[in-house]
Design a protein around this motif. Structure first.
Motif, PDB file in Angstrom:
ATOM      1  N   GLY A  36       0.801  -1.521   0.165  1.00 59.19           N
ATOM      2  CA  GLY A  36       0.453  -0.151   0.383  1.00 59.19           C
ATOM      3  C   GLY A  36       0.765   0.856  -0.244  1.00 59.19           C
ATOM      4  O   GLY A  36       0.512   1.832  -0.641  1.00 59.19           O
ATOM      5  N   ASP A  37       2.023   1.114   1.243  1.00 59.56           N
ATOM      6  CA  ASP A  37       3.039   2.631   0.582  1.00 59.56           C
ATOM      7  C   ASP A  37       3.477   2.313  -0.742  1.00 59.56           C
ATOM      8  O   ASP A  37       3.576   3.624  -1.212  1.00 59.56           O
ATOM      9  CB  ASP A  37       4.025   2.106   1.486  1.00 59.56           C
ATOM     10  CG  ASP A  37       4.510   3.302   2.632  1.00 59.56           C
ATOM     11  OD1 ASP A  37       3.720   4.154   2.460  1.00 59.56           O
ATOM     12  OD2 ASP A  37       5.913   3.489   3.093  1.00 59.56           O
ATOM     13  N   ALA A  38       3.849   1.653  -1.417  1.00 63.13           N
ATOM     14  CA  ALA A  38       4.245   1.559  -2.974  1.00 63.13           C
ATOM     15  C   ALA A  38       3.604   2.267  -3.662  1.00 63.13           C
ATOM     16  O   ALA A  38       3.671   3.222  -4.798  1.00 63.13           O
ATOM     17  CB  ALA A  38       5.067   0.277  -3.120  1.00 63.13           C
ATOM     18  N   THR A  39       2.259   1.482  -3.653  1.00 55.92           N
ATOM     19  CA  THR A  39       0.837   2.613  -4.923  1.00 55.92           C
ATOM     20  C   THR A  39       0.441   3.248  -4.206  1.00 55.92           C
ATOM     21  O   THR A  39       1.232   4.757  -5.517  1.00 55.92           O
ATOM     22  CB  THR A  39       0.271   1.433  -3.875  1.00 55.92           C
ATOM     23  OG1 THR A  39       0.324   0.173  -4.290  1.00 55.92           O
ATOM     24  CG2 THR A  39      -1.209   1.782  -4.973  1.00 55.92           C
ATOM     25  N   LEU A  66      -2.213   2.206 -10.800  1.00 56.52           N
ATOM     26  CA  LEU A  66      -2.608   0.114 -11.104  1.00 56.52           C
ATOM     27  C   LEU A  66      -1.847   0.207 -12.035  1.00 56.52           C
ATOM     28  O   LEU A  66      -1.162  -1.263 -11.647  1.00 56.52           O
ATOM     29  CB  LEU A  66      -3.856   0.611 -12.306  1.00 56.52           C
ATOM     30  CG  LEU A  66      -5.342   0.838 -11.744  1.00 56.52           C
ATOM     31  CD1 LEU A  66      -6.465   1.192 -12.646  1.00 56.52           C
ATOM     32  CD2 LEU A  66      -5.998  -0.674 -10.526  1.00 56.52           C
ATOM     33  N   LEU A  67      -1.014   1.004 -12.791  1.00 58.46           N
ATOM     34  CA  LEU A  67       0.281   0.109 -13.690  1.00 58.46           C
ATOM     35  C   LEU A  67       1.258  -0.174 -12.295  1.00 58.46           C
ATOM     36  O   LEU A  67       2.049  -1.289 -12.271  1.00 58.46           O
ATOM     37  CB  LEU A  67       0.267   0.895 -14.207  1.00 58.46           C
ATOM     38  CG  LEU A  67      -0.366   1.370 -15.428  1.00 58.46           C
ATOM     39  CD1 LEU A  67       0.509   3.117 -16.319  1.00 58.46           C
ATOM     40  CD2 LEU A  67      -0.207   0.047 -16.412  1.00 58.46           C
ATOM     41  N   MET A  68       1.439   0.147 -11.471  1.00 54.97           N
ATOM     42  CA  MET A  68       2.758  -0.331 -10.464  1.00 54.97           C
ATOM     43  C   MET A  68       1.870  -1.464  -9.611  1.00 54.97           C
ATOM     44  O   MET A  68       2.956  -1.456  -9.329  1.00 54.97           O
ATOM     45  CB  MET A  68       2.361   1.608  -9.762  1.00 54.97           C
ATOM     46  CG  MET A  68       3.821   0.939  -8.136  1.00 54.97           C
ATOM     47  SD  MET A  68       5.134   0.129  -8.413  1.00 54.97           S
ATOM     48  CE  MET A  68       6.122   2.364  -9.468  1.00 54.97           C
ATOM     49  N   ALA A  69       1.318  -1.567  -8.877  1.00 54.37           N
ATOM     50  CA  ALA A  69       0.555  -2.494  -8.244  1.00 54.37           C
ATOM     51  C   ALA A  69       0.460  -3.458  -9.481  1.00 54.37           C
ATOM     52  O   ALA A  69       0.643  -4.502  -8.308  1.00 54.37           O
ATOM     53  CB  ALA A  69      -0.833  -1.955  -7.733  1.00 54.37           C
ATOM     54  N   VAL A 179      -8.745   3.945  -3.370  1.00 56.56           N
ATOM     55  CA  VAL A 179      -8.568   4.497  -1.915  1.00 56.56           C
ATOM     56  C   VAL A 179      -7.303   5.532  -2.216  1.00 56.56           C
ATOM     57  O   VAL A 179      -7.401   6.312  -1.469  1.00 56.56           O
ATOM     58  CB  VAL A 179      -7.975   3.674  -1.480  1.00 56.56           C
ATOM     59  CG1 VAL A 179      -7.765   4.778  -0.437  1.00 56.56           C
ATOM     60  CG2 VAL A 179      -9.452   3.272  -1.212  1.00 56.56           C
ATOM     61  N   VAL A 180      -6.048   5.674  -3.026  1.00 61.04           N
ATOM     62  CA  VAL A 180      -5.050   6.567  -3.072  1.00 61.04           C
ATOM     63  C   VAL A 180      -4.854   7.392  -3.476  1.00 61.04           C
ATOM     64  O   VAL A 180      -5.331   8.297  -3.509  1.00 61.04           O
ATOM     65  CB  VAL A 180      -3.956   5.838  -3.416  1.00 61.04           C
ATOM     66  CG1 VAL A 180      -2.553   6.680  -4.060  1.00 61.04           C
ATOM     67  CG2 VAL A 180      -3.900   4.847  -2.694  1.00 61.04           C
ATOM     68  N   ALA A 181      -5.731   7.303  -5.185  1.00 61.85           N
ATOM     69  CA  ALA A 181      -6.287   8.346  -5.982  1.00 61.85           C
ATOM     70  C   ALA A 181      -7.604   9.737  -4.806  1.00 61.85           C
ATOM     71  O   ALA A 181      -7.317  10.571  -5.352  1.00 61.85           O
ATOM     72  CB  ALA A 181      -6.607   8.126  -7.048  1.00 61.85           C
ATOM     73  N   VAL A 182      -8.216   9.091  -4.767  1.00 65.66           N
ATOM     74  CA  VAL A 182      -9.351   9.657  -3.634  1.00 65.66           C
ATOM     75  C   VAL A 182      -8.964  10.532  -2.048  1.00 65.66           C
ATOM     76  O   VAL A 182      -9.388  11.148  -2.079  1.00 65.66           O
ATOM     77  CB  VAL A 182     -10.634   9.141  -3.322  1.00 65.66           C
ATOM     78  CG1 VAL A 182     -10.823   8.635  -4.862  1.00 65.66           C
ATOM     79  CG2 VAL A 182     -10.419   8.165  -2.417  1.00 65.66           C
ATOM     80  N   ALA A 183      -7.946  10.339  -1.858  1.00 66.51           N
ATOM     81  CA  ALA A 183      -7.474  10.114  -0.345  1.00 66.51           C
ATOM     82  C   ALA A 183      -6.423  11.003  -0.160  1.00 66.51           C
ATOM     83  O   ALA A 183      -6.121  11.995   0.407  1.00 66.51           O
ATOM     84  CB  ALA A 183      -6.767   8.929  -0.098  1.00 66.51           C
ATOM     85  N   LEU A 191       0.717  10.270   3.544  1.00 69.16           N
ATOM     86  CA  LEU A 191       0.232  10.226   4.784  1.00 69.16           C
ATOM     87  C   LEU A 191      -1.306   8.807   4.518  1.00 69.16           C
ATOM     88  O   LEU A 191      -2.041   8.201   5.455  1.00 69.16           O
ATOM     89  CB  LEU A 191      -0.277  10.555   5.682  1.00 69.16           C
ATOM     90  CG  LEU A 191       0.489  11.653   6.400  1.00 69.16           C
ATOM     91  CD1 LEU A 191      -0.254  12.673   6.624  1.00 69.16           C
ATOM     92  CD2 LEU A 191       1.349  10.834   7.282  1.00 69.16           C
ATOM     93  N   ILE A 192      -1.175   8.253   2.568  1.00 71.16           N
ATOM     94  CA  ILE A 192      -2.435   7.730   3.194  1.00 71.16           C
ATOM     95  C   ILE A 192      -2.490   5.636   3.911  1.00 71.16           C
ATOM     96  O   ILE A 192      -3.329   5.944   4.192  1.00 71.16           O
ATOM     97  CB  ILE A 192      -2.661   7.368   0.920  1.00 71.16           C
ATOM     98  CG1 ILE A 192      -2.573   8.383   0.166  1.00 71.16           C
ATOM     99  CG2 ILE A 192      -3.848   7.225   0.498  1.00 71.16           C
ATOM    100  CD1 ILE A 192      -2.451   8.979  -0.821  1.00 71.16           C
ATOM    101  N   ALA A 193      -1.387   5.610   3.650  1.00 72.68           N
ATOM    102  CA  ALA A 193      -0.962   4.267   4.131  1.00 72.68           C
ATOM    103  C   ALA A 193      -1.391   4.451   5.390  1.00 72.68           C
ATOM    104  O   ALA A 193      -2.518   3.217   6.089  1.00 72.68           O
ATOM    105  CB  ALA A 193       0.328   3.624   3.873  1.00 72.68           C
ATOM    106  N   ALA A 194      -1.396   5.341   6.219  1.00 68.53           N
ATOM    107  CA  ALA A 194      -1.674   5.085   7.331  1.00 68.53           C
ATOM    108  C   ALA A 194      -3.347   5.068   7.817  1.00 68.53           C
ATOM    109  O   ALA A 194      -3.822   4.510   8.569  1.00 68.53           O
ATOM    110  CB  ALA A 194      -0.894   6.603   7.634  1.00 68.53           C
TER     111      ALA A 194
END
Length: 262
Positions: A36-39, A66-69, A179-183, A191-194
């Motif tokens: 999740g941190d890497a994404t 998405l490409l990274m994940a 979630v990453v995109a909207v957060a 801080l998204i991973a948190a």
């Protein structure tokens, strides 16, 4: 606390918490915290791409995440250790994104807002985007709950029950990217991973079933967002980091109470 921008900020925080906290349960169960941190770090590269092409920020971040994940998932087990691959992908994408942003000319960029969030600047369009993404994530998790849970517990068991673990992994990856995109607007890239991990980790100590853990995590995530916003307003502190600080304090408190009860 009832000014328009504060109401929008509160609704944005609740929307992100409701999507991120249940998804964070799967992140913890699968031990994907670093994933999740890497994404999330790759979102900086998506921001640079969006600004370069004058494309919507949400779209650029979503595509890059998405490409990274998908890249990390496909390379795992092909001579690369997962933690090594995630470490390289996480920090490389963050560094490349920051360098790419520095080359942009004629574009005014508030880098701190992207890195740590700017929830007080959430507008009506941002609110629609956040809640739209949150509802999509919640819909995916609800729709594929059994498959995601069985794939998390045992891939062979999932196959015997008619579920494809790779397909469930892809759904989880898509949900994580959304979630990453909207957060980003709420807590920022760093801080998204948190927001994914902390509420779920706090809920784990008081949960006896996976469903209960997901619901408690959603409640705790919402509590952290609303309380963090109020504390930030009263103490004039950065809102995104304050929300995460409330979550960290809640994690320490719940574990302390659990140990006393035990």
């Amino acid at each position: 606390m009832f000014d328009d921008f504060l109401v929008r900020a509160m609704l944005a925080g609740i929307g992100v918490a409701l999507a991120a906290a249940p998804l964070g349960c799967f992140v913890i169960w699968r031990r994907m915290a670093y994933f999740g941190d890497a994404t999330a770090h790759s979102a900086v590269l998506g921001i640079a791409l969006s600004l370069t092409l004058s494309a919507p920020l949400f779209l650029g971040v979503l595509v890059v995440c998405l490409l990274m994940a998908i890249m990390v998932s496909s390379l795992t087990g092909r001579g690369f250790a997962m933690d090594t691959l995630l470490g390289v992908a996480s920090h490389s994408s963050l560094a490349i994104g920051l360098v790419a942003v520095s080359f942009l000319t004629g574009v005014r960029i508030d880098l701190m807002a992207y890195l740590f969030g700017d929830i007080l600047a959430v507008g009506p369009k941002d609110l629609i985007l956040i809640w739209g993404g949150a509802l999509i994530v919640l819909g995916l998790i609800t729709w594929r709950w059994s498959g995601l849970l069985l794939s998390t517990l045992n891939s062979d068991l999932a196959l015997s029950c008619g579920f494809n673990p790779k397909q469930e992994q892809l759904i989880l990856t898509i949900s994580l990217a959304i979630v990453v995109a909207v957060a980003i607007k709420v807590v920022g890239v760093l801080l998204i991973a948190a927001m994914l991990i902390v509420p779920a980790a706090s809920a784990r100590t008081f949960s006896s079933t996976p469903e209960m853990m997901a619901m408690i995590a959603a409640f705790l995530g919402t509590f952290c967002s609303v309380s963090g916003l109020q504390i930030s307003y009263l103490m004039d502190t950065p809102t995104g980091p304050t929300i995460v600080c409330v979550g960290a304090f809640l994690f320490i408190l719940t574990n302390f109470v659990f140990r006393i009860r035990r």
